[in-house]
Design a protein around this motif. Structure first.
Motif, PDB file in Angstrom:
ATOM      1  N   ALA A  33       7.911  -0.302 -10.235  1.00 22.36           N
ATOM      2  CA  ALA A  33       6.785  -1.238 -10.090  1.00 22.36           C
ATOM      3  C   ALA A  33       6.285  -1.247  -8.653  1.00 22.36           C
ATOM      4  CB  ALA A  33       7.195  -2.638 -10.535  1.00 22.36           C
ATOM      5  N   GLU A  34       7.210  -1.274  -7.704  1.00 20.53           N
ATOM      6  CA  GLU A  34       6.821  -1.259  -6.293  1.00 20.53           C
ATOM      7  C   GLU A  34       6.172   0.074  -5.936  1.00 20.53           C
ATOM      8  OE1 GLU A  34      10.406  -2.069  -4.185  1.00 20.53           O
ATOM      9  OE2 GLU A  34      10.441  -4.171  -4.774  1.00 20.53           O
ATOM     10  N   GLY A  35       6.738   1.152  -6.426  1.00 18.80           N
ATOM     11  CA  GLY A  35       6.185   2.472  -6.157  1.00 18.80           C
ATOM     12  C   GLY A  35       4.800   2.649  -6.747  1.00 18.80           C
ATOM     13  N   ARG A  36       4.628   2.167  -7.975  1.00 21.76           N
ATOM     14  CA  ARG A  36       3.304   2.254  -8.605  1.00 21.76           C
ATOM     15  C   ARG A  36       2.260   1.507  -7.788  1.00 21.76           C
ATOM     16  NH1 ARG A  36       6.187   1.804 -13.202  1.00 21.76           N
ATOM     17  NH2 ARG A  36       5.844  -0.429 -13.371  1.00 21.76           N
ATOM     18  N   ALA A  37       2.592   0.316  -7.352  1.00 18.63           N
ATOM     19  CA  ALA A  37       1.636  -0.474  -6.564  1.00 18.63           C
ATOM     20  C   ALA A  37       1.274   0.245  -5.268  1.00 18.63           C
ATOM     21  CB  ALA A  37       2.214  -1.857  -6.265  1.00 18.63           C
ATOM     22  N   ALA A  38       2.259   0.828  -4.610  1.00 17.99           N
ATOM     23  CA  ALA A  38       1.996   1.546  -3.359  1.00 17.99           C
ATOM     24  C   ALA A  38       1.113   2.768  -3.605  1.00 17.99           C
ATOM     25  CB  ALA A  38       3.305   1.962  -2.701  1.00 17.99           C
ATOM     26  N   PHE A  39       1.399   3.534  -4.653  1.00 16.54           N
ATOM     27  CA  PHE A  39       0.580   4.699  -4.950  1.00 16.54           C
ATOM     28  C   PHE A  39      -0.811   4.299  -5.432  1.00 16.54           C
ATOM     29  CE2 PHE A  39       4.466   7.332  -4.895  1.00 16.54           C
ATOM     30  CZ  PHE A  39       3.990   8.379  -4.130  1.00 16.54           C
ATOM     31  N   GLU A  40      -0.919   3.238  -6.213  1.00 11.14           N
ATOM     32  CA  GLU A  40      -2.240   2.773  -6.645  1.00 11.14           C
ATOM     33  C   GLU A  40      -3.113   2.447  -5.445  1.00 11.14           C
ATOM     34  OE1 GLU A  40      -1.349  -0.459  -9.268  1.00 11.14           O
ATOM     35  OE2 GLU A  40      -0.805   0.885 -10.923  1.00 11.14           O
ATOM     36  N   GLN A  41      -2.522   1.788  -4.457  1.00 10.73           N
ATOM     37  CA  GLN A  41      -3.271   1.430  -3.248  1.00 10.73           C
ATOM     38  C   GLN A  41      -3.623   2.670  -2.429  1.00 10.73           C
ATOM     39  OE1 GLN A  41      -1.292  -1.403  -0.732  1.00 10.73           O
ATOM     40  NE2 GLN A  41      -2.930  -1.392   0.782  1.00 10.73           N
ATOM     41  N   SER A  42      -2.657   3.537  -2.198  1.00 18.08           N
ATOM     42  CA  SER A  42      -2.910   4.681  -1.324  1.00 18.08           C
ATOM     43  C   SER A  42      -3.797   5.742  -1.970  1.00 18.08           C
ATOM     44  CB  SER A  42      -1.599   5.308  -0.854  1.00 18.08           C
ATOM     45  OG  SER A  42      -0.886   5.853  -1.933  1.00 18.08           O
ATOM     46  N   LEU A  43      -3.840   5.793  -3.290  1.00 14.97           N
ATOM     47  CA  LEU A  43      -4.669   6.784  -3.988  1.00 14.97           C
ATOM     48  C   LEU A  43      -5.929   6.184  -4.602  1.00 14.97           C
ATOM     49  CD1 LEU A  43      -1.882   8.874  -5.755  1.00 14.97           C
ATOM     50  CD2 LEU A  43      -3.171   9.470  -3.699  1.00 14.97           C
ATOM     51  N   ALA A  44      -6.300   4.999  -4.182  1.00 13.83           N
ATOM     52  CA  ALA A  44      -7.465   4.324  -4.756  1.00 13.83           C
ATOM     53  C   ALA A  44      -8.731   5.172  -4.657  1.00 13.83           C
ATOM     54  CB  ALA A  44      -7.677   2.972  -4.082  1.00 13.83           C
ATOM     55  N   ALA A  45      -8.924   5.855  -3.556  1.00 13.18           N
ATOM     56  CA  ALA A  45     -10.128   6.684  -3.398  1.00 13.18           C
ATOM     57  C   ALA A  45     -10.120   7.862  -4.377  1.00 13.18           C
ATOM     58  CB  ALA A  45     -10.240   7.200  -1.964  1.00 13.18           C
ATOM     59  N   VAL A  46      -8.942   8.346  -4.739  1.00 12.25           N
ATOM     60  CA  VAL A  46      -8.838   9.461  -5.684  1.00 12.25           C
ATOM     61  C   VAL A  46      -9.004   8.961  -7.110  1.00 12.25           C
ATOM     62  CG1 VAL A  46      -7.300  11.264  -6.579  1.00 12.25           C
ATOM     63  CG2 VAL A  46      -7.328  10.752  -4.131  1.00 12.25           C
ATOM     64  N   THR A  47      -8.374   7.841  -7.431  1.00  8.14           N
ATOM     65  CA  THR A  47      -8.362   7.366  -8.815  1.00  8.14           C
ATOM     66  C   THR A  47      -9.632   6.628  -9.228  1.00  8.14           C
ATOM     67  OG1 THR A  47      -7.213   5.327  -8.202  1.00  8.14           O
ATOM     68  CG2 THR A  47      -5.853   7.203  -8.864  1.00  8.14           C
ATOM     69  N   GLN A  48     -10.452   6.247  -8.279  1.00  5.47           N
ATOM     70  CA  GLN A  48     -11.635   5.456  -8.640  1.00  5.47           C
ATOM     71  C   GLN A  48     -12.568   6.199  -9.596  1.00  5.47           C
ATOM     72  OE1 GLN A  48     -13.754   4.428  -5.085  1.00  5.47           O
ATOM     73  NE2 GLN A  48     -14.378   6.531  -4.651  1.00  5.47           N
ATOM     74  N   ASP A  49     -12.594   7.517  -9.538  1.00  4.56           N
ATOM     75  CA  ASP A  49     -13.467   8.287 -10.414  1.00  4.56           C
ATOM     76  C   ASP A  49     -12.724   8.933 -11.584  1.00  4.56           C
ATOM     77  OD1 ASP A  49     -15.796   7.707  -8.967  1.00  4.56           O
ATOM     78  OD2 ASP A  49     -15.383   9.317  -7.546  1.00  4.56           O
ATOM     79  N   LEU A  50     -11.436   8.640 -11.711  1.00  3.29           N
ATOM     80  CA  LEU A  50     -10.666   9.136 -12.846  1.00  3.29           C
ATOM     81  C   LEU A  50     -10.719   8.117 -13.977  1.00  3.29           C
ATOM     82  CD1 LEU A  50      -7.399  10.421 -11.100  1.00  3.29           C
ATOM     83  CD2 LEU A  50      -9.296  11.805 -11.956  1.00  3.29           C
ATOM     84  N   SER A  51     -10.501   8.577 -15.183  1.00  5.57           N
ATOM     85  CA  SER A  51     -10.398   7.633 -16.295  1.00  5.57           C
ATOM     86  C   SER A  51      -9.124   6.813 -16.101  1.00  5.57           C
ATOM     87  CB  SER A  51     -10.332   8.380 -17.628  1.00  5.57           C
ATOM     88  OG  SER A  51      -9.084   9.037 -17.742  1.00  5.57           O
ATOM     89  N   ALA A  52      -9.026   5.719 -16.808  1.00  5.17           N
ATOM     90  CA  ALA A  52      -7.832   4.876 -16.714  1.00  5.17           C
ATOM     91  C   ALA A  52      -6.586   5.672 -17.109  1.00  5.17           C
ATOM     92  CB  ALA A  52      -7.985   3.640 -17.589  1.00  5.17           C
ATOM     93  N   ALA A  53      -6.696   6.484 -18.148  1.00  5.66           N
ATOM     94  CA  ALA A  53      -5.558   7.284 -18.610  1.00  5.66           C
ATOM     95  C   ALA A  53      -5.150   8.321 -17.561  1.00  5.66           C
ATOM     96  CB  ALA A  53      -5.891   7.966 -19.925  1.00  5.66           C
ATOM     97  N   GLU A  54      -6.120   9.000 -16.972  1.00  3.47           N
ATOM     98  CA  GLU A  54      -5.806   9.996 -15.939  1.00  3.47           C
ATOM     99  C   GLU A  54      -5.193   9.331 -14.711  1.00  3.47           C
ATOM    100  OE1 GLU A  54      -8.866  13.667 -16.288  1.00  3.47           O
ATOM    101  OE2 GLU A  54      -9.758  11.761 -15.693  1.00  3.47           O
TER     102      GLU A  54
END
Length: 119
Positions: A33-54
């Protein structure tokens, strides 16, 4: 990842014992859970244009790779030295993130995006 893997090496006996002990506890879920939150924050610029599943898949792979079990697999099953494991882990993580960056940008949803309904 290099710094994390160096810490695993420094505390190898404890890390290996915790991997074995975690099989009977809820520690893997808590740490994830902690790791997911950290990666979600640090990769926000990458994931913003990905689908939720990707985005979920990318974060899950990053969390799995940035872990003691992945380090242990590289060392034991991969038969890599400490330095080789650090470099292999870092290279693999960079490749996964680079591949996700290539996939970003406005696009139509892929059929595989709709298959993931459970979390």
């Amino acid at each position: 990842m290099r710094a994390q893997f160096a810490q695993f090496e420094k505390h190898e006996t404890l890390v290996r014992a915790s991997i074995v002990a975690s099989a009977t506890t809820d520690y893997p879920a808590h740490g994830s859970a902690e790791g997911r939150a950290a990666f979600e924050q640090s990769l926000a610029a990458v994931t913003q244009d990905l689908s939720a599943a990707e985005s979920r898949r990318l974060i899950a792979v990053c969390v799995a790779m940035y872990s003691a079990p992945f380090w242990q697999m590289l060392r034991d099953r991969g038969k890599l030295s400490a330095q080789q494991a650090r470099e292999a882990g870092a290279t693999a993580l960079e490749a996964v993130i680079s591949a996700a960056k290539v996939r970003t940008g406005p696009r139509k949803a892929r059929p595989s995006d709709h298959k993931e309904t459970r979390q």
